[in-house]
Design an enzyme around this catalytic site. Structure first.
Site, mmCIF file in Angstrom:
data_model
loop_
_atom_site.group_PDB
_atom_site.id
_atom_site.type_symbol
_atom_site.label_atom_id
_atom_site.label_comp_id
_atom_site.label_asym_id
_atom_site.label_seq_id
_atom_site.Cartn_x
_atom_site.Cartn_y
_atom_site.Cartn_z
ATOM 1 N N CYS A 305 38.968 21.288 29.560
ATOM 2 C CA CYS A 305 39.475 19.911 29.678
ATOM 3 C C CYS A 305 40.078 19.385 28.386
ATOM 4 O O CYS A 305 41.208 18.880 28.366
ATOM 5 C CB CYS A 305 38.365 18.989 30.183
ATOM 6 S SG CYS A 305 36.963 18.769 29.050
ATOM 7 N N HIS A 353 33.800 15.232 29.407
ATOM 8 C CA HIS A 353 34.985 15.593 30.188
ATOM 9 C C HIS A 353 36.093 14.595 29.925
ATOM 10 O O HIS A 353 35.843 13.425 29.630
ATOM 11 C CB HIS A 353 34.663 15.637 31.680
ATOM 12 C CG HIS A 353 35.791 16.191 32.506
ATOM 13 N ND1 HIS A 353 36.231 17.497 32.380
ATOM 14 C CD2 HIS A 353 36.595 15.614 33.449
ATOM 15 C CE1 HIS A 353 37.238 17.704 33.213
ATOM 16 N NE2 HIS A 353 37.485 16.570 33.872
ATOM 17 N N HIS A 365 43.884 17.042 35.007
ATOM 18 C CA HIS A 365 42.779 17.542 34.194
ATOM 19 C C HIS A 365 42.456 18.982 34.577
ATOM 20 O O HIS A 365 42.882 19.489 35.614
ATOM 21 C CB HIS A 365 41.542 16.649 34.336
ATOM 22 C CG HIS A 365 40.868 16.711 35.676
ATOM 23 N ND1 HIS A 365 39.510 16.552 35.838
ATOM 24 C CD2 HIS A 365 41.359 16.900 36.938
ATOM 25 C CE1 HIS A 365 39.192 16.637 37.123
ATOM 26 N NE2 HIS A 365 40.285 16.840 37.815
#
Length: 393
Positions: A305, A353, A365
């Site tokens: 990420c 994240h 993402h």
């Protein structure tokens, strides 16, 4: 950093993510199980479908957090390795200068011995551990020329500096070794979490995987619904802002201040330069869609990420730190209601994240192991997991 729980505003048009295959969806579970059917006790000792889902979800979350710790350890280790290399290079150069100084002193002592200009014990100087120990003797120092004394001083100074650098290099090597151990420990943690998740998923039947896929689809539809609502809110807010701006411009014109209002900008409006950078970052991220998530990866073939967001903004000319923990501090924090395309959206209390916002409640993402870079609602796991929004430029 305090979490922001306000809903973002945005334009119209929601792209609903397509349903993945049952097998892939079961591997890619990240969201909570609010819509899941009541848990059914297992009669054969195996965990139920709902228990597997929850455990896999938790394991992927833990793996994501461990991945960011791995990324941090890897970056630290890289910096320390470069420092060690630099110190060792400097030690080598200083050792070379020290050897030359030693040779120079040796030539002076040998010449004195051959000409009888010094006592025979002058040669003993060459065997001393430290030349200064020998030349500190007043009787011998009185027989040295100024040039010879300077050579001694140079040697002692160079020897002291060399020893200091060697000590620094030794300490840095130990620090590097410790960091490498931390890196390997973080790596092992990630691998263990993922292996456990794979083992759990292997216990599901095809029917259970299909049921999990249906549950996941329900969550996606709910996330898309929330994004659509927020897009309408943002459109309304933008329309209101434009009306206010138009009214302000009319008032300024009537008072002869039109030139001032024409150059003013709203505090929340991005400049043309930052808008262009954000557009470039989004274009890069969109070009990576379909590439696999691989923990610790920074491209070009795969990403995790924070590796994706770092690479996207690098393509826009903005340097971001490597980890989510640092990226969350690399810009201006804005409310979720004021999120703009290009902003970074962070998730979970441990900020483990991140995705890049593209507007309309959507982001791009790299989700997690078993999944691919994709567009998805920022509410893929529910509103409660959204931590904050940061504008890099």
């Amino acid at each position: 950093m305090a979490s922001h729980r306000k809903r973002p505003s945005g334009g119209a048009g929601i792209r609903k993510p397509a349903l993945a295959t049952a097998a892939l969806t079961s591997v890619a579970l990240l969201s909570q199980t609010a819509n899941a059917a009541p848990s059914t006790p297992s009669t054969d000792g195996k965990p139920s479908m709902e228990e597997v889902e929850k455990k896999v979800d938790d394991l992927y979350r833990q793996a994501g957090s461990a991945t960011e710790k791995y990324n941090a350890a890897k970056e630290t280790t890289g910096k320390q390795r470069r420092r060690v290399d630099s110190l060792l290079d400097e030690v080598a150069k200083r050792t070379e200068r020290l050897n030359k100084a030693r040779e120079k002193l040796g030539s002076f002592a040998a010449a004195q011995y051959r000409t009888g200009a010094a006592a025979p014990d002058t040669a003993t100087f060459l065997l001393a551990d430290t030349p200064q120990d020998y030349f500190d003797q007043a009787q011998l120092m009185s027989r040295l020329t100024k040039r010879q004394k300077n050579a001694v001083d140079d040697y002692v100074t160079e020897q002291s500096a060399t020893m200091k650098k060697r000590q620094e290099a030794t300490e840095s090597l130990q620090t590097l070794t410790d960091s490498q151990h931390d890196l390997q420990a973080a790596k092992a943690t990630v691998q263990k979490k993922l292996a456990t998740a794979r083992e759990l998923l292997s216990t599901l039947t095809a029917q259970e995987k299909a049921r999990l896929a249906a549950i996941e689809q329900q969550k996606r539809e709910e996330a898309a619904r929330k994004a659509a609502e927020l897009a309408k809110e943002q459109a309304a807010a933008q329309a209101k802002a434009q009306q206010q701006s138009s009214a302000s411009s009319d008032t300024s014109t009537s008072t002869g201040s039109a030139s001032d209002s024409s150059t003013s900008t709203s505090p929340s409006s991005p400049t043309s330069s930052s808008s262009a950078k954000a557009a470039n970052a989004i274009a890069f991220a969109r070009a990576q869609i379909g590439k696999p998530y691989v923990w610790g990866a920074t491209g070009p073939g795969s990403y995790d990420c924070s590796g994706l967001t770092q690479a996207a903004w690098k393509a826009a000319g903005v340097s971001l730190p490597r980890t989510t923990y640092d990226q969350v501090n690399a810009g201006t924090t804005v409310s979720l209601a004021n999120a703009q395309p290009g902003d970074l959206v962070f998730f979970y209390d441990d900020v483990s994240h991140v995705g890049i916002y593209i507007g309309n409640g959507m982001m791009i993402h790299a989700p997690k192991p078993g999944a691919y870079v994709r567009e998805e609602s920022i509410y893929y796991g529910g509103e409660s997991i959204i931590h904050s929004v940061v504008r890099p430029a």
